[in-house]
Design a protein around this motif. Structure first.
Motif: not given
Lengths: 435, 151
Positions: A148-149, A151-152, A155-156, A159, A162-163, A209, A212-213, A216, A220
């Motif tokens: 899960y770590a 994967l998150t 994807i994060s 994103l 890209y943002l 974001l 949150l990163m 994260l 991880v």
């Protein structure tokens, strides 16, 4: 009023044709990627036996490479998210390159656990889907947390990257001269025009974001550490592993950013934006991370011999003097002793010295993971279960194949997308700051 | 809205924007090459959406794991409790972050994807776009240039 940063960076992305150096880098990278494709096909056809993995050294190269790549990825997230929250002005010129590095490295990392499953086509069993057997994944296992770590994280990171690109893609759309490029950047810019309302949502989104990163990336690497700490293998079963892995990750992450930034600023002529100051800051960060890693190595030895477990003692002495002793001492030399040169300003501002130190650190961090994984597994608690590990051609093919995959992706980014965040540089220049 | 006036910097733009707003010029669109905090009006709902998505995903993930481990398929491992919720926190945390990031990204896309009278970007720089009837008011703010935008 034209600002030079937009002309320079948009010009690099929009100009027709490709420089000769780019082909010289891209063709070998693609050749290695092709090697990876062959190695993975062979692996799927024959099974894990094509690698040197054996019993007791079951994790070996795939997990070494996985931890190595995910560690390298962390450098970009630290620069783009953590130092954004700290409002560090030097971050602006570096963050796009660093984040793109994160994305390519995380993609390489994400491959390995899947390849290492043996039956990669059952990877979806990690997801708690409603199956007819009524079974669940083992939610108590750090190995599942790791799924899960990562994967998150992948994807994060994608994103968030890209943002950050959207306003610059809009700039490229407005400047593109061919219909093809206008269409491509127009679709990619998702209707962004820099209207007041768009910026209001943009600024809020980017800020949360980033907030949150930052936790994260720490989580991880802590979970990667727990993959080991959760096992009862001598040399792994230690509560210091989560921070130890975070230190190591940021050390290799900053070193990798330097390895990419130093040649890029020369090849693309970005010296006006990525200055000596940026190299010096990265040098300082690498030194800080190196000192932290050194502390973790000392604590690793201290806590082993402070305890009374003879298996742990034997295991540690085996690292110092056993079959793989050169790997242990090279780890110390490359990650702790050589980076101490960065205490001197001359070493921090000399691109050649920084390149050399960074390269050694990146190699040293691979050695560290070799040490932890192979070093511990080949001499576990029971002497009857001892064994040695010898990598095969396919081990090396997979390792260097992902190096090729990384550079292929990164070089495509360098050619086709803005390598410096145009709008953040403009924002900084508008507020009177220097890059 | 197909007139845009260009201004030298964000301060000049802010002065012109507030005078046009005072004069009640509607619609009024601000276009800048980077975010300008002093021009923002109102608070974006994105952070609240992110918070709710994150908390929601965390709670749902924790609930699913507790259900799986203590109701759907309880396993007795050395007498340890079925509901070992501490071990479920890391997965719930990661799921919460993932959903929060995705919610933030997509809510930004949806919120900023609004029908706009501006279909052509005026180019780099600090711009104020108004309807053609407001030309006199726009000229009164002394932009350095006025561009005609496609409708």
């Amino acid at each position: 009023m034209e600002m030079p940063v937009a002309d320079k960076v948009a010009g690099l992305a929009l100009k027709p044709g490709v420089d000769a150096w780019w082909w010289w880098a891209f063709i070998p990278a693609m050749a290695l990627t092709a090697l990876l494709a062959v190695a993975v096909s062979w692996l799927f056809a024959k099974g894990i036996g094509v690698w040197g993995n054996n019993n007791p050294v079951m994790w070996a190269f795939p997990i070494i490479n996985y931890v190595w790549w995910i560690g390298i990825a962390s450098g970009g997230t630290f620069i783009s998210a953590f130092f954004f929250l700290m409002k560090a002005t030097w971050r602006t010129a570096l963050n796009r390159i660093a984040e793109s590095m994160t994305l390519c490295a995380a993609a390489c990392a994400g491959l390995y656990p899947i390849l290492h499953l043996g039956r990669a086509w059952f990877a979806y069993w990690l997801v708690p889907y409603p199956d007819t057997m009524g079974l669940w994944p083992q939610f108590r296992s750090p190995l599942l947390w790791d799924f899960y770590a990562v994967l998150t994280y992948v994807i994060s990171s994608a994103l968030f990257w890209y943002l950050g690109l959207i306003p610059d893609l809009a700039t490229l759309r407005d400047r593109a001269e061919t219909p093809g490029k206008r269409l491509f950047f127009g679709l990619a810019a998702v209707g962004f025009h820099g209207r007041g309302e768009q910026w209001r949502h943009y600024r809020a989104t980017y800020g949360v974001l980033a907030a949150l990163m930052a936790p994260l990336v720490i989580s991880v690497h802590s979970i990667v550490g727990l993959d080991f700490a959760g096992g009862e293998v001598p040399g792994w079963h230690s509560t210091q592993f989560p921070p130890f892995f975070v230190f190591g990750a940021v050390l290799s992450g900053f070193a990798s950013v330097l390895l990419l930034v130093i040649p890029l600023r020369r090849l693309l002529g970005l010296g006006a934006f990525i200055t000596e100051r940026h190299l010096e800051v990265l040098g300082r960060l690498m030194l800080t991370a190196s000192v932290c890693v050194g502390y973790a190595y000392v604590m690793d030895a201290f806590s082993t011999f402070y305890g009374a477990d003879e298996v742990e003692h034997r295991q540690f002495l085996e690292r110092l003097t056993g079959l793989y002793w050169p790997v242990y001492w090279a780890t110390l030399l490359f990650n702790v002793f050589i980076p101490q040169a960065l205490w001197w300003r001359r070493a921090r501002t000399d691109p050649a010295a920084l390149m050399a130190i960074s390269l050694l650190v990146v190699i040293g961090m691979w050695f560290e993971r070799f040490n932890i994984i192979v070093g511990s597994l080949h001499r576990t608690a029971m002497p009857s279960a001892w064994g040695d590990f010898h990598p095969t051609f396919w081990d090396y093919a997979t390792l260097f194949g992902t190096v090729g995959l990384f550079f292929s992706g990164f070089l495509l980014f360098v050619r086709f997308l803005p390598v410096i965040s145009i709008f953040e540089m403009r924002e900084m220049q508008a507020s009177g700051e220097k890059p | 809205m197909n007139l845009a006036g260009r201004f030298a910097d964000e301060t000049a733009l802010a002065v012109a924007a507030s005078s046009l707003r005072l004069a009640g010029i509607e619609p009024l669109e601000i276009i800048t090459p980077h975010p300008v905090e002093q021009l923002e009006r109102g608070v974006s709902p994105v952070p609240m959406i992110v918070l709710l998505a994150g908390i929601g995903a965390f709670v749902a993930s924790l609930g699913l794991q507790i259900y799986a481990a203590s109701r759907s398929y309880p396993l007795d491992i050395g007498g340890r409790p079925y509901n070992s919720w501490l071990a479920f926190i890391p997965t719930a945390f990661e799921n919460g972050i993932l959903l929060a990031v995705a919610a933030g990204f997509f809510s930004f896309l949806i919120l900023s994807w609004r029908e706009s009278p501006i279909t052509e970007a005026p180019g780099d720089g600090y711009w104020l776009a108004v309807a053609p009837e407001a030309r006199a008011a726009l000229e009164a703010t002394r932009p350095s240039a006025i561009a005609e935008l496609a409708p």
